[in-house]
Design a protein around this motif. Structure first.
Motif, short mmCIF file in Angstrom:
data_model
loop_
_atom_site.label_atom_id
_atom_site.label_comp_id
_atom_site.label_asym_id
_atom_site.label_seq_id
_atom_site.Cartn_x
_atom_site.Cartn_y
_atom_site.Cartn_z
N MET A 5 -15.74 -12.51 1.94
CA MET A 5 -15.58 -11.84 0.94
C MET A 5 -13.96 -11.32 0.90
SD MET A 5 -15.66 -7.92 3.70
CE MET A 5 -14.94 -8.79 5.63
N VAL A 6 -13.00 -11.02 0.35
CA VAL A 6 -11.88 -11.73 -0.90
C VAL A 6 -10.49 -10.81 -0.07
CG1 VAL A 6 -10.64 -12.04 -2.48
CG2 VAL A 6 -12.93 -12.42 -2.38
N PHE A 7 -9.67 -11.03 0.56
CA PHE A 7 -8.15 -10.27 1.32
C PHE A 7 -8.05 -9.49 -0.17
CE2 PHE A 7 -4.48 -9.65 2.53
CZ PHE A 7 -4.83 -8.68 3.95
N ASN A 8 -7.83 -8.69 -0.20
CA ASN A 8 -6.70 -8.17 -1.38
C ASN A 8 -5.68 -7.48 -0.84
OD1 ASN A 8 -6.02 -6.29 -3.87
ND2 ASN A 8 -6.86 -4.79 -3.18
N HIS A 9 -4.45 -8.48 -1.12
CA HIS A 9 -3.46 -8.38 -0.63
C HIS A 9 -2.86 -7.72 -1.59
CE1 HIS A 9 -3.41 -11.66 -3.40
NE2 HIS A 9 -2.17 -11.79 -3.93
N HIS A 10 -3.41 -6.99 -2.57
CA HIS A 10 -2.41 -6.45 -3.76
C HIS A 10 -2.45 -5.08 -3.41
CE1 HIS A 10 -3.17 -9.84 -6.94
NE2 HIS A 10 -4.62 -9.33 -6.66
N SER A 11 -3.17 -4.90 -2.27
CA SER A 11 -3.56 -3.27 -1.59
C SER A 11 -2.01 -3.21 -0.54
CB SER A 11 -3.97 -3.05 -1.11
OG SER A 11 -4.30 -4.07 0.12
N LEU A 12 -0.73 -4.27 -0.44
CA LEU A 12 0.16 -4.11 0.19
C LEU A 12 1.30 -4.28 -1.01
CD1 LEU A 12 -0.93 -7.00 2.90
CD2 LEU A 12 -0.38 -4.46 3.08
N PRO A 13 2.98 -3.72 0.06
CA PRO A 13 2.78 -3.00 1.44
C PRO A 13 2.21 -1.48 1.11
CG PRO A 13 4.86 -3.00 -0.25
CD PRO A 13 3.50 -3.40 -0.72
N PHE A 14 2.76 -1.64 3.20
CA PHE A 14 1.89 -0.02 3.10
C PHE A 14 3.84 0.66 2.70
CE2 PHE A 14 -1.28 -1.33 5.53
CZ PHE A 14 -2.08 -0.56 5.07
N ASP A 15 3.91 2.00 3.16
CA ASP A 15 4.76 2.79 2.74
C ASP A 15 5.63 2.38 3.88
OD1 ASP A 15 4.68 3.60 0.46
OD2 ASP A 15 3.64 5.67 0.31
N SER A 16 5.00 2.61 5.40
CA SER A 16 5.99 2.73 5.62
C SER A 16 5.40 1.57 7.46
CB SER A 16 5.91 4.07 7.01
OG SER A 16 4.82 4.31 6.94
N PRO A 17 6.10 1.14 8.12
CA PRO A 17 5.27 0.24 9.66
C PRO A 17 4.90 1.66 9.89
CG PRO A 17 7.30 -0.02 9.24
CD PRO A 17 7.42 1.00 8.51
N GLY A 18 4.96 3.15 10.63
CA GLY A 18 3.48 3.90 10.99
C GLY A 18 2.76 3.52 10.67
N MET A 19 1.98 3.59 8.75
CA MET A 19 1.18 3.79 8.38
C MET A 19 0.48 2.22 8.36
SD MET A 19 1.89 5.63 4.57
CE MET A 19 0.32 5.84 3.82
N ALA A 20 0.77 1.11 7.93
CA ALA A 20 0.61 0.13 9.24
C ALA A 20 -0.33 0.20 10.17
CB ALA A 20 1.16 -1.13 8.53
N ASP A 21 0.88 0.65 10.98
CA ASP A 21 -0.12 0.41 12.14
C ASP A 21 -1.59 1.84 12.69
OD1 ASP A 21 1.93 -1.23 13.32
OD2 ASP A 21 2.98 0.39 14.10
N GLU A 22 -1.99 2.58 11.70
CA GLU A 22 -2.52 3.35 11.59
C GLU A 22 -3.83 2.72 10.96
OE1 GLU A 22 -1.92 7.88 10.36
OE2 GLU A 22 -0.04 7.59 11.14
N ALA A 23 -3.15 1.87 10.21
CA ALA A 23 -5.08 0.98 9.59
C ALA A 23 -5.49 -0.14 9.86
CB ALA A 23 -4.28 1.09 7.90
N LEU A 24 -3.91 -0.44 10.53
CA LEU A 24 -5.19 -1.87 10.94
C LEU A 24 -5.86 -1.66 11.87
CD1 LEU A 24 -1.60 -3.47 11.24
CD2 LEU A 24 -3.37 -4.45 10.13
N PRO A 25 -6.34 -1.51 12.66
CA PRO A 25 -7.31 -0.80 14.20
C PRO A 25 -9.04 -0.75 12.79
CG PRO A 25 -5.25 -0.10 14.80
CD PRO A 25 -4.63 -0.11 13.27
#
Length: 328
Positions: A5-25
């Motif tokens: 797969m190709v990591f889509n780094h263009h989709s970052l950043p999240f609007d907040s750390p909390g949103m990142a924490d929810e999505a990473l799992p």
């Protein structure tokens, strides 16, 4: 079929750390499920830390911050998330020397007229899906329709539109998983090929007993082999979710829930109470312990696949793939 797969780094950043924490799992689960169907490597742009730690998830909030947080917290799934993270295999750069020799520099990809997305270019070149995050448009769409421009053999620029799978969530990945599995399985046409690819395709399974030799010398034909691949795929999928909510322990019914189309059962008491018949179903595990592989899947033409689900290691051992063992 591609194995990455190709990591889509263009989709970052999240609007907040909390949103990142929810999505990473879910992102980590997606990576594990992708490994289970042969997408075992993630291509990462050279501008990104290959080990992920310096990847900025949100403003001044990095992957390393998330990692330290779950290590020090009381999250009951922390160990599984850390194990999933450590299992991710990455590769840089997007394009190898061979790609350059094949004139990737003359291969351009644009999205809505914007050609500044190297991850999209890599995905189109490698015919690979993207793996990213659900942050904002256009990264909340799948597929992504992009325009490809390349030189043909006559030196003329040719333009075409193609669709790229964009796995921005686990749910989107699951929608395409059966299609990806079918493409992968179509490439495996012999028992030896299946055995040679077992670590990549079935990372949750360990082959022991008679199974390795039976696959290397497979003679039962492609129809039965297809059923073997289907069965191994479901067993491997179960190993990927074993211990998660809804899958606390192995049960035959779980395999049917995951899509197994063949009957699965244990042995009858008449078999297990007969020392001679029981011995035919006993195989050594790699670490020197002998177990009864009584769980088995019934394939066509009397073939059986015997396996042992180890509850401690959450691993399934494949011990026998062949004609029906004796019942008397």
């Amino acid at each position: 079929m591609t194995s990455c797969m190709v990591f889509n780094h263009h989709s970052l950043p999240f609007d907040s750390p909390g949103m990142a924490d929810e999505a990473l799992p879910d992102f980590l689960k997606l990576c594990l499920r992708a490994q289970n169907i042969g997408l075992d490597t993630i291509l990462v742009d050279e501008s990104i830390d290959k080990g992920w730690f310096r990847l900025e998830l949100s403003g001044s909030y990095f992957w390393q911050d998330w990692y330290q947080k779950i290590q020090s917290g009381n999250n009951k799934n922390a160990e599984k998330q850390i194990r999933a993270f450590r299992s991710i295999a990455t590769r840089q750069p997007f394009f190898s020397t061979r790609d350059i020799q094949n004139h990737v520099d003359l291969f351009e990809v644009s999205l809505d007229g914007d050609a500044s997305f190297p991850a999209l270019r890599a995905a189109a070149w490698h015919e690979a899906p993207l793996a990213g995050f659900p942050t904002r448009s256009p990264w909340l769409d799948s597929p992504l329709t992009v325009t490809v421009e390349e030189l043909d053999q006559a030196g003329e620029i040719k333009q075409k539109s193609i669709d790229l799978m964009n796995f921005f969530s686990l749910a989107i990945f699951e929608q395409h998983s059966n299609e990806l599995l079918e493409k992968r399985n179509d490439l495996i046409r012999t028992g030896r090929a299946l055995f040679d690819e077992k670590e990549r395709l079935f990372s949750g399974l360990i082959f022991c007993g008679k199974a390795p030799q039976q696959l290397r010398h497979w003679s039962a034909g492609l129809a039965i082999l297809d059923q073997v691949k289907e069965t191994l795929t479901v067993l491997n999928q179960f190993c990927g979710v074993w211990g998660e909510t809804g899958y606390p322990e192995y049960r035959h019914e779980v395999l049917r829930d995951l899509g197994l189309n063949h009957e699965v059962s244990g042995e009858s008491s008449s078999v297990l109470d007969n020392p001679r018949l029981k011995a035919e179903r006993e195989f050594w595990l790699p670490k020197g312990r002998k177990e009864v592989f009584q769980s088995h899947v019934k394939l066509n033409k009397g073939y059986r696949l015997h396996f042992f689900p180890d509850h401690h290691s959450k691993t399934i051992f494949i011990g026998y793939i062949g004609p029906h063992l004796r019942l008397k």
